[in-house]
Design a protein around this motif. Sequence first.
Motif, PDB file in Angstrom:
ATOM      1  N   PHE A  79      31.533   0.527 -34.871  1.00 33.70           N
ATOM      2  CA  PHE A  79      32.432  -0.870 -34.914  1.00 33.70           C
ATOM      3  C   PHE A  79      33.727  -0.504 -34.178  1.00 33.70           C
ATOM      4  CE2 PHE A  79      30.049  -1.318 -38.840  1.00 33.70           C
ATOM      5  CZ  PHE A  79      29.329  -2.892 -38.357  1.00 33.70           C
ATOM      6  N   GLU A  80      33.670  -1.175 -33.128  1.00 32.52           N
ATOM      7  CA  GLU A  80      35.211  -0.895 -32.083  1.00 32.52           C
ATOM      8  C   GLU A  80      35.444   0.400 -31.920  1.00 32.52           C
ATOM      9  OE1 GLU A  80      37.104  -2.968 -35.152  1.00 32.52           O
ATOM     10  OE2 GLU A  80      35.945  -4.763 -34.487  1.00 32.52           O
ATOM     11  N   ARG A 105      34.337   3.017 -33.727  1.00 28.33           N
ATOM     12  CA  ARG A 105      34.150   4.019 -34.772  1.00 28.33           C
ATOM     13  C   ARG A 105      32.717   4.032 -35.404  1.00 28.33           C
ATOM     14  NH1 ARG A 105      35.264   3.289 -40.105  1.00 28.33           N
ATOM     15  NH2 ARG A 105      35.557   1.057 -39.801  1.00 28.33           N
ATOM     16  N   VAL A 139      29.760   4.208 -37.925  1.00 26.29           N
ATOM     17  CA  VAL A 139      29.700   4.474 -39.114  1.00 26.29           C
ATOM     18  C   VAL A 139      28.418   4.902 -39.378  1.00 26.29           C
ATOM     19  CG1 VAL A 139      29.155   2.633 -40.856  1.00 26.29           C
ATOM     20  CG2 VAL A 139      31.006   2.223 -39.310  1.00 26.29           C
ATOM     21  N   HIS A 183      30.018   6.392 -50.909  1.00 23.14           N
ATOM     22  CA  HIS A 183      31.330   6.073 -50.863  1.00 23.14           C
ATOM     23  C   HIS A 183      31.611   4.684 -50.547  1.00 23.14           C
ATOM     24  CE1 HIS A 183      33.347   9.360 -52.886  1.00 23.14           C
ATOM     25  NE2 HIS A 183      32.964  10.337 -51.777  1.00 23.14           N
ATOM     26  N   SER A 184      32.371   3.855 -51.013  1.00 23.71           N
ATOM     27  CA  SER A 184      32.881   2.463 -50.301  1.00 23.71           C
ATOM     28  C   SER A 184      33.309   2.753 -49.042  1.00 23.71           C
ATOM     29  CB  SER A 184      34.004   1.947 -50.991  1.00 23.71           C
ATOM     30  OG  SER A 184      34.342   0.766 -50.453  1.00 23.71           O
ATOM     31  N   GLY A 185      32.675   1.954 -48.007  1.00 22.33           N
ATOM     32  CA  GLY A 185      32.914   2.212 -46.552  1.00 22.33           C
ATOM     33  C   GLY A 185      32.025   3.141 -45.991  1.00 22.33           C
ATOM     34  N   SER A 186      30.941   3.711 -46.648  1.00 17.94           N
ATOM     35  CA  SER A 186      30.286   4.746 -46.102  1.00 17.94           C
ATOM     36  C   SER A 186      29.215   4.216 -45.249  1.00 17.94           C
ATOM     37  CB  SER A 186      29.745   5.953 -47.175  1.00 17.94           C
ATOM     38  OG  SER A 186      28.998   4.978 -47.645  1.00 17.94           O
ATOM     39  N   GLY A 187      28.885   2.909 -45.080  1.00 20.29           N
ATOM     40  CA  GLY A 187      27.925   2.296 -44.226  1.00 20.29           C
ATOM     41  C   GLY A 187      26.683   1.892 -44.888  1.00 20.29           C
ATOM     42  N   LYS A 188      26.697   1.889 -46.326  1.00 22.13           N
ATOM     43  CA  LYS A 188      25.330   1.445 -47.093  1.00 22.13           C
ATOM     44  C   LYS A 188      24.946  -0.136 -46.553  1.00 22.13           C
ATOM     45  CE  LYS A 188      27.383   2.053 -51.283  1.00 22.13           C
ATOM     46  NZ  LYS A 188      28.730   2.299 -50.514  1.00 22.13           N
ATOM     47  N   SER A 189      25.928  -1.003 -46.547  1.00 19.89           N
ATOM     48  CA  SER A 189      25.720  -2.172 -46.382  1.00 19.89           C
ATOM     49  C   SER A 189      25.151  -2.497 -44.839  1.00 19.89           C
ATOM     50  CB  SER A 189      26.758  -3.255 -46.725  1.00 19.89           C
ATOM     51  OG  SER A 189      27.057  -3.230 -48.024  1.00 19.89           O
ATOM     52  N   THR A 190      25.780  -1.543 -44.050  1.00 15.37           N
ATOM     53  CA  THR A 190      25.305  -1.702 -42.537  1.00 15.37           C
ATOM     54  C   THR A 190      23.857  -1.052 -42.332  1.00 15.37           C
ATOM     55  OG1 THR A 190      27.909  -1.225 -42.110  1.00 15.37           O
ATOM     56  CG2 THR A 190      26.267  -0.869 -40.344  1.00 15.37           C
ATOM     57  N   GLU A 218      23.715  -3.912 -53.954  1.00 15.63           N
ATOM     58  CA  GLU A 218      24.724  -4.033 -55.250  1.00 15.63           C
ATOM     59  C   GLU A 218      24.238  -5.330 -55.941  1.00 15.63           C
ATOM     60  OE1 GLU A 218      28.227  -2.524 -55.318  1.00 15.63           O
ATOM     61  OE2 GLU A 218      28.251  -1.386 -53.428  1.00 15.63           O
TER      62      GLU A 218
HETATM   63  N1  LIG Z   1      31.536  -6.460 -39.089  1.00 16.04           N
HETATM   64  C1  LIG Z   1      32.310  -5.398 -39.051  1.00 16.04           C
HETATM   65  N2  LIG Z   1      33.315  -5.407 -37.953  1.00 16.04           N
HETATM   66  C2  LIG Z   1      34.009  -4.195 -38.165  1.00 16.04           C
HETATM   67  N3  LIG Z   1      33.707  -3.291 -39.117  1.00 16.04           N
HETATM   68  C3  LIG Z   1      32.771  -3.321 -39.922  1.00 16.04           C
HETATM   69  C4  LIG Z   1      32.049  -4.386 -39.889  1.00 16.04           C
HETATM   70  N4  LIG Z   1      31.076  -4.141 -41.025  1.00 16.04           N
HETATM   71  C5  LIG Z   1      31.169  -3.143 -41.451  1.00 16.04           C
HETATM   72  N5  LIG Z   1      32.353  -2.547 -40.952  1.00 16.04           N
HETATM   73  C6  LIG Z   1      32.788  -1.063 -41.322  1.00 16.04           C
HETATM   74  O1  LIG Z   1      31.905  -0.082 -41.313  1.00 16.04           O
HETATM   75  C7  LIG Z   1      32.195   0.652 -42.452  1.00 16.04           C
HETATM   76  C8  LIG Z   1      31.101   0.658 -43.378  1.00 16.04           C
HETATM   77  O2  LIG Z   1      30.938  -0.647 -43.978  1.00 16.04           O
HETATM   78  P1  LIG Z   1      29.827  -0.945 -45.013  1.00 16.04           P
HETATM   79  O3  LIG Z   1      30.087  -2.299 -45.465  1.00 16.04           O
HETATM   80  O4  LIG Z   1      28.739  -0.724 -44.398  1.00 16.04           O
HETATM   81  O5  LIG Z   1      30.221  -0.066 -46.180  1.00 16.04           O
HETATM   82  P2  LIG Z   1      29.680  -0.022 -47.554  1.00 16.04           P
HETATM   83  O6  LIG Z   1      29.216   1.383 -47.836  1.00 16.04           O
HETATM   84  O7  LIG Z   1      28.701  -0.987 -48.076  1.00 16.04           O
HETATM   85  O8  LIG Z   1      31.038   0.021 -48.614  1.00 16.04           O
HETATM   86  P3  LIG Z   1      30.989  -0.872 -50.273  1.00 16.04           P
HETATM   87  O9  LIG Z   1      30.406   0.299 -51.138  1.00 16.04           O
HETATM   88  O10 LIG Z   1      32.554  -1.049 -50.392  1.00 16.04           O
HETATM   89  O11 LIG Z   1      30.249  -2.063 -50.058  1.00 16.04           O
HETATM   90  C9  LIG Z   1      33.268   0.083 -43.021  1.00 16.04           C
HETATM   91  O12 LIG Z   1      34.430   0.917 -42.607  1.00 16.04           O
HETATM   92  C10 LIG Z   1      33.440  -1.110 -42.527  1.00 16.04           C
HETATM   93  O13 LIG Z   1      35.010  -1.417 -42.356  1.00 16.04           O
END
Ligand SMILES: Nc1ncnc2c1ncn2[C@@H]1O[C@H](COP(=O)(O)OP(=O)(O)OP(=O)(O)O)[C@@H](O)[C@H]1O
Length: 241
Positions: free
Chosen positions: A22-23, A25, A27, A46-53, A151
């Motif tokens: 993303f931009e 960075r 993930v 961890h939160s932000g580690s990219g699970k949802s991505t 989740e």
């Molecule tokens: N559409 C987007 N645009 C910019 N950055 C994004 C986008 N989607 C995710 N990110 C970034 O990618 C990283 C991973 O996000 P993601 O939602 O996959 O984390 P996660 O592991 O699911 O966290 P959580 O446990 O908090 O749900 C984060 O730093 C988030 O800011």
Amino acid sequence: MAPHTEQLTRPAVRIRGLTRSFEGRTVLDGIDLDIPAGQFVALLGHSGSGKSTLLRAVAGLDHNVTGSGRLTAPERVSVVFQDSRLLPWRRVLDNVLLGTGGEEKGRAALAEVGLKGRERAWPGELSGGEAQRAALARSLVREPELLLADEPFGALDALTRIRMHALLRELWKAHQPSVLLVTHDVDEAIVLADRVLMLDQGRIGLDLTIDRPHPRSYRDPLLGEYRERLLAALGVTEDAS
Ligand SMILES: Nc1ncnc2c1ncn2[C@@H]1O[C@H](COP(=O)(O)OP(=O)(O)OP(=O)(O)O)[C@@H](O)[C@H]1O
Ligand SMILES: [Mg+2]
């Protein structure tokens, strides 16, 4: 014979070199992952580690994954999120059916998740746990080969969550989809999944097989060992005092 055998052992999900930035960075940084058909996998990190991505990529909801990214997933995939995403203007049964027809199947799915008799309720009349049950029923009606869940119990109270764990495991046993369950709850992961992955710095940092019978008890000392390993990998140290 050979093609049949190959079909049985072919992974349901196959990911090679999956990268997502993303931009500028990164993930997800070249993820390789195979999920065999019918396996129940939990994904921690961890939160932000990219699970949802990662889950969105596997669901085919993200068209901007790059890299050598080859991704194979089954045709019938269902996704469940933290909030039920029921349409408030449709009754529960209509939410479950959404475009699939087959009212009897919808009723059967609602019965399976313990919502028999609530077919004509509006989503606004359901508790949080009931709404998540309806969301599970909606995912089941499609007879998914792969169930992706981000989740799904994150917003529920502890007791409801434990009930939902038992329900999810029952549904998995009855329908045998492959499951990828995103959670930040180590206990949820080890009590439900047969394999736990840890996402760390864009990679699968840990890939642990949980070789314990079901239903699992938190009192099982071997589960305690898995728990400690996973917490240590997350950088959490338990204070013994
Ligand atoms: N559409 C987007 N645009 C910019 N950055 C994004 C986008 N989607 C995710 N990110 C970034 O990618 C990283 C991973 O996000 P993601 O939602 O996959 O984390 P996660 O592991 O699911 O966290 P959580 O446990 O908090 O749900 C984060 O730093 C988030 O800011
Ligand atoms: Mg997330």
